[in-house]
Write an enzyme that holds these catalytic residues in place. Structure first.
Site, short mmCIF file in Angstrom:
data_model
loop_
_atom_site.label_atom_id
_atom_site.label_comp_id
_atom_site.label_asym_id
_atom_site.label_seq_id
_atom_site.Cartn_x
_atom_site.Cartn_y
_atom_site.Cartn_z
CE1 TYR A 53 -3.66 -3.00 0.50
CE2 TYR A 53 -3.98 -1.90 2.31
CZ TYR A 53 -4.10 -2.89 1.37
OH TYR A 53 -5.10 -3.70 1.58
CG LEU A 213 -19.82 0.31 2.01
CD1 LEU A 213 -20.25 2.08 2.26
CD2 LEU A 213 -21.31 -0.49 2.74
CG LEU A 217 -20.97 -0.32 -6.98
CD1 LEU A 217 -21.22 -1.51 -8.44
CD2 LEU A 217 -21.28 1.30 -7.80
CG LEU A 218 -24.23 -2.94 -1.84
CD1 LEU A 218 -23.15 -4.19 -1.65
CD2 LEU A 218 -25.44 -3.77 -2.61
N GLY A 219 -22.62 2.13 -1.19
CA GLY A 219 -23.77 3.48 -0.60
C GLY A 219 -23.73 4.28 -0.65
#
Length: 323
Positions: A53, A213, A217-219
């Site tokens: 990261y 999420l 897209l699920l937020g």
């Protein structure tokens, strides 16, 4: 904050895990420190990162940010259950990726230096290594445990049979083996229910879902899009178009419950028996605060059934596709 044990281990972790992938590439260090302080203050003690990261030009930067934050004191390291990962390519030199004994030794020492700590609580294999024998992997991990450099090991992005292969090899060596599996799992992506989750439960692994999420897209993506607050592109746009009607129905249901869609998606995961702690990756303190709301959201049997109707899941394999 609610706590639970990580798989069959005695390690207690918060029901939400703070993901740090955005720290560096998208979140400046000062803001990252503020988010981590807020997480600790709210009771989140489980932090997840990885050696890769930080962005293509600065792999390791995120671990460095955590290390400098630990160095500010206040028992930040002592209050944190620290999880990091190895496997990805760090440089163009040989043995700077995957899970050979040499790679594990070098990657672990480099992560410890960047994180400014002398041990890692949960050291995770970011991907399965099809070229390195499990006996070699477990020998290297056993040495690291004996040296006090790691306490537990976990997997990420494994198939169910990879979990079985790893655990059976560990058992032959009388090694402790994996205590967790980090897998993509959310209302929209439920493939893990076929074999990964049954394998994890059989072998006593806690499940740590990433992308809870589904990349936002699920937020509430449709509502936010109408409000001009979110732009969806690339693969997320293709997924949105494929599942637009499901997502619309989901957002409408969230409106019926008078809750934010993201709260419901996280709460659904917390209601799944195999799940230890979904990984939330806030870019701001406000996003962290919104994730915390899901801890107090109780979904009754009717709500869970409605969600299964919108986003059908899987039965355990092979019953899902055979008699």
């Amino acid at each position: 904050m609610q706590y639970t044990q990580l798989g069959r281990s005695g390690l207690k972790v918060s029901r939400l895990c703070l993901g740090t992938m955005n720290f560096g590439p998208q979140t400046e260090e000062a803001d990252a420190r503020s988010i981590m302080d807020s997480a600790l203050e709210s009771g989140i003690n489980f932090f997840d990162t990885a050696n890769v990261y930080g962005g293509a030009g600065h792999r390791g930067r995120t671990e460095e940010i955590l290390g400098r934050w630990f160095a500010t004191g206040g028992e930040r390291r002592e209050r944190t259950v620290l999880a990091t990962k190895l496997y990805g390519t760090m440089t163009d030199r040989p043995n700077e990726s995957r899970l050979s004994a040499l790679s594990i030794r070098r990657a672990l020492d480099a992560s410890l230096k960047r994180l400014q700590t002398d041990y890692i609580d949960l050291y995770q294999f970011h991907h399965v290594d099809r070229l390195t024998p499990w006996d070699e992997i477990w020998q290297a991990i056993d040495v690291a445990v004996q040296q006090g450099k790691i306490l537990y090991s976990g997997s990420s992005n494994f198939a169910g049979w990879h979990i079985a292969q790893a655990q059976e090899a560990a058992a032959r060596r009388h090694s402790y083996g994996l205590v967790s599996e980090q897998s993509i799992y959310n209302l929209l992506t439920r493939n893990a229910e076929l074999e990964v989750i049954p394998a994890a439960q059989h072998y006593g692994l806690g499940l740590i879902p990433w992308s809870p999420l589904q990349g936002g897209l699920l937020g509430g993506v449709l509502k936010k899009g109408h409000d001009g607050a979110r732009r969806t592109e690339g693969r997320s746009l293709a997924t949105l178009e494929k599942h637009r009607e499901q997502i619309r129905e989901f957002e409408d249901f969230a409106g019926e419950l008078a809750r934010e869609p993201g709260d419901i998606a996280l709460a659904w995961l917390l209601h799944q028996a195999a799940v230890t702690a979904p990984i939330v990756g806030p870019r701001t303190r406000e996003q962290l605060e919104s994730a915390l709301r899901a801890l107090d959201l109780v979904l009754d049997a009717g709500a869970l059934q409605r969600l299964d109707g919108i986003f059908p899941g899987y039965r355990t394999a092979p019953e899902d596709y055979a008699w």
